[in-house]
Scaffold this motif. Structure first.
Motif, mmCIF file in Angstrom:
data_model
loop_
_atom_site.group_PDB
_atom_site.id
_atom_site.type_symbol
_atom_site.label_atom_id
_atom_site.label_comp_id
_atom_site.label_asym_id
_atom_site.label_seq_id
_atom_site.Cartn_x
_atom_site.Cartn_y
_atom_site.Cartn_z
ATOM 1 N N GLU A 1 0.833 -1.202 0.000
ATOM 2 C CA GLU A 1 0.000 0.000 0.000
ATOM 3 C C GLU A 1 0.867 1.251 0.000
ATOM 4 O OE1 GLU A 1 -2.933 2.577 -0.264
ATOM 5 O OE2 GLU A 1 -3.195 0.394 -0.423
ATOM 6 N N GLN A 2 1.955 1.213 0.780
ATOM 7 C CA GLN A 2 2.864 2.363 0.838
ATOM 8 C C GLN A 2 3.582 2.539 -0.510
ATOM 9 O OE1 GLN A 2 5.407 2.271 4.260
ATOM 10 N NE2 GLN A 2 6.310 4.287 3.845
ATOM 11 N N MET A 3 3.967 1.438 -1.126
ATOM 12 C CA MET A 3 4.620 1.507 -2.436
ATOM 13 C C MET A 3 3.678 2.105 -3.475
ATOM 14 S SD MET A 3 6.592 -2.150 -2.728
ATOM 15 C CE MET A 3 7.461 -2.812 -1.305
ATOM 16 N N ALA A 4 2.431 1.654 -3.466
ATOM 17 C CA ALA A 4 1.458 2.168 -4.427
ATOM 18 C C ALA A 4 1.257 3.670 -4.241
ATOM 19 C CB ALA A 4 0.134 1.420 -4.279
ATOM 20 N N ALA A 5 1.149 4.111 -2.979
ATOM 21 C CA ALA A 5 0.977 5.540 -2.703
ATOM 22 C C ALA A 5 2.204 6.325 -3.155
ATOM 23 C CB ALA A 5 0.729 5.753 -1.210
ATOM 24 N N THR A 6 3.382 5.745 -2.949
ATOM 25 C CA THR A 6 4.628 6.409 -3.342
ATOM 26 C C THR A 6 4.713 6.563 -4.852
ATOM 27 O OG1 THR A 6 5.731 5.474 -1.395
ATOM 28 C CG2 THR A 6 7.134 6.295 -3.152
ATOM 29 N N ILE A 7 4.282 5.542 -5.574
ATOM 30 C CA ILE A 7 4.289 5.623 -7.047
ATOM 31 C C ILE A 7 3.350 6.735 -7.515
ATOM 32 C CG2 ILE A 7 3.746 4.400 -9.184
ATOM 33 C CD1 ILE A 7 4.558 1.801 -7.782
ATOM 34 N N ARG A 8 2.183 6.825 -6.897
ATOM 35 C CA ARG A 8 1.233 7.881 -7.279
ATOM 36 C C ARG A 8 1.827 9.257 -7.019
ATOM 37 N NH1 ARG A 8 -2.317 4.544 -4.406
ATOM 38 N NH2 ARG A 8 -2.537 6.096 -2.739
ATOM 39 N N GLU A 9 2.507 9.406 -5.894
ATOM 40 C CA GLU A 9 3.103 10.703 -5.560
ATOM 41 C C GLU A 9 4.244 11.057 -6.510
ATOM 42 O OE1 GLU A 9 4.266 10.281 -1.520
ATOM 43 O OE2 GLU A 9 2.203 10.056 -0.773
#
Length: 562
Positions: free
Chosen positions: A290-298
């Motif tokens: 979940e943190q990786m996905a959020a980081t990619i979006r950012e």
């Protein structure tokens, strides 16, 4: 008596200086004509001109060379070799003559001869050192690795430390299982170019590739002390930790790497696509993913793929609403992604967002008017909204586009059966169901709907009974299918046979009572003269969805209305 011998007078050379001058001039003119024709790729005329020049002056090395060049382009290798040899015989110092001969020999499959030619050239003073690279390539074709390394070392001595030479030497050392030598070459490049980060990272990749994971980890940690924000270094360190079965550290450095827009998003997506399927067996990954996905979006806020991968993760977590929202965000960034449209529409149907799906399917069809699947989504959504006309039109169009896909045609036919039944076009409905069953005779969806609608109409009841029997034989615990079979029996007047199937249906529903099943159960009880019990079931049904418009009247009048 003495004899005297008359001496024979030598024949005079009729070639006067003036004639020789004229011949030389003619040879030069033919040569220049050949050069001009060669520049315009008129090879036939060029060869003819060079041949005329050589007839006059067979010792023109340049003409032989130009003919060799053209013959090489025409893949006439033996002829090219002949002229290249003639040119070299006349001028042993010209490197171009050596190289055209070597190239012709290589292309004709004579790698050993080509090597000898280049060796001969390199033995002469003034040979360009970069030709050692050519020689090394030829040795590689001959599988003479040691000679190739010698040639590369000579090139490096003349040209200096070069990335391409080092990389090739590393490959050769690795092919000989000389790992230490390969690593030493990389270290040499790093030491010579200390400010070139790509060389240091390539050395780290080599350590990973040869499974020296602990060494790669130390190397990268040292590198990151000076370059903490280097995305690729963080990524490689994550891979080193992962290879050493240290998932927590691997996730930590993956997240650091993903936070950088400098790291190619495709690398991030590949890692996510690799890790997401592991979530079922490794639930501890959920927070990191979940943190990786959020980081990619950012890091990539304008890239549709950043939102699509979040949708994929949500699907794996069975978060359908969140997945659909992520896919819709992806479409806001890039609407021309057919796969994302399919995901949005599929989830919309599963979530019962029929109004939205009908609208979104129309939007997608503006972009992909020839995609049969989109007409399916439009038809299915409108069917669920009881918009039978719109459903039938969409499904018929999709069916036409799916002409080569028999399975998809069967799906369209099964839904067309539903749509035409809703329009009371029973002839078309029955024909669509029959066509669908012809392809897939055991399809539960078709067997259920076709037999149930026939029962409601009181039409072709023996056929309906045959289909519903097959249905419950294949799915004996499905409450909806048991209800369908019971209702066919009811319409045939076989109330006592219908009763146990409805009782089983309610048992299998296990508290998730369906209003239709409860009402049918009450109807059968009424037909069997058990009016009070029927009334009790009707009252239960009244609190559930799916009941008929006559149910309240049945309860009020204690009478059966159909």
């Amino acid at each position: 008596m003495s004899f005297s011998y008359a001496q024979k007078t030598p024949k005079k050379d009729k070639t006067t200086p003036k004639t020789a001058q004229l011949q030389t001039g003619a040879a030069d003119e033919y040569f220049m004509d050949g050069v001009r024709y060669a520049l315009t790729d008129d090879h036939k005329k060029a060869l003819s001109a060079f041949e005329q020049s050589l007839k006059i002056n067979p010792k023109n090395a340049a003409a032989h060379y130009k003919m060799a060049e053209i013959l090489l382009q025409q893949e006439r290798y033996e002829a090219a070799i002949g002229h290249a040899r003639e040119a070299l015989a006349l001028d042993k110092e010209n490197q171009w003559y050596y190289m055209v001969l070597a190239e012709a020999q290589l292309r004709s499959g004579n790698s050993a001869d080509a090597a000898a030619t280049v060796e001969g050239m390199m033995s002469r003073s003034g040979a360009a050192p970069h030709n050692y690279l050519k020689l090394a390539q030829i040795y590689l074709q001959l599988n003479q690795t040691d000679k190739a390394l010698t040639a590369l070392n000579k090139a490096e001595k003349e040209l200096g430390i070069d990335e391409g030479i080092v990389e090739l030497k590393q490959r050769l050392y690795l092919s000989q299982n000389k790992l230490a030598d390969a690593l030493a070459e990389g270290e040499k490049l790093v030491a010579h170019y200390p400010t070139e980060s790509s060389y240091a990272l390539r050395q780290a990749r080599l350590l990973l590739n040869v499974e020296r994971y602990a060494d790669a980890q130390k190397y990268l940690q040292t590198y990151l002390e000076k370059h903490p924000q280097d995305a690729e270094a963080n990524y490689l360190l994550a891979k080193a930790y992962e290879a050493q079965q240290q998932p927590r550290q691997a996730s930590e450095y993956l997240i650091k790497a993903f936070a950088s827009p400098e790291l190619d998003i495709q690398i991030k997506l590949q890692e996510m696509a690799r890790l997401i399927p592991q979530l079922a067996q490794r639930p501890e990954l959920e927070g990191s993913l979940e943190q990786m996905a959020a980081t990619i979006r950012e890091a990539h806020p304008a890239d549709a793929q950043a939102y699509a991968i979040s949708g994929d993760l949500a699907i794996a977590r069975n978060q359908k609403q969140q997945a659909r929202a992520s896919y819709l965000q992806a479409l806001q960034q890039e609407e021309n992604n057919f796969e994302v449209w399919q995901n949005v529409l599929t989830l919309g149907l599963e979530l019962g967002r029929y109004d939205s799906v009908a609208r979104e399917a129309d939007q997608a069809l503006m972009l992909f008017p020839n995609q049969a699947a989109l007409y399916y989504f439009s038809g299915a959504a409108n069917l669920s909204l009881d918009k039978f006309d719109e459903a039938a039109m969409a499904l018929e169009q999709g069916k036409r586009l799916a002409a080569a896909n028999k399975q998809l045609i069967s799906i369209f036919n099964s839904h067309l059966g539903d749509a035409y039944n809703g329009l009371k076009r029973y002839d078309l409905s029955d024909a669509a169901y029959e066509a669908a069953l012809a392809f897939d005779p055991n399809n539960a969806y078709i067997l259920n709907n076709y037999s149930y609608y026939l029962a409601l109409r009181g039409d072709k009841l023996p056929l309906a009974l045959e289909m519903s029997k097959k249905l419950v034989a294949q799915h004996p615990t499905n409450p909806n299918y048991l209800d369908t079979h019971a209702w066919v029996l009811y319409r045939l007047g076989k109330f006592d046979q219908a009763l146990p199937h409805l009782q089983n249906a309610l048992k299998e529903a296990a508290g998730n009572d369906d209003g239709t099943i409860l009402e049918h159960y009450g109807d059968v009880l009424f037909r069997l003269g058990r009016v009070d019990e029927a009334l009790q079931q009707w009252k239960k049904a009244l609190t559930k969805p799916g009941v008929s418009a006559q149910l309240e009247k049945k309860i009020k009048d204690r009478k059966l209305y159909e």
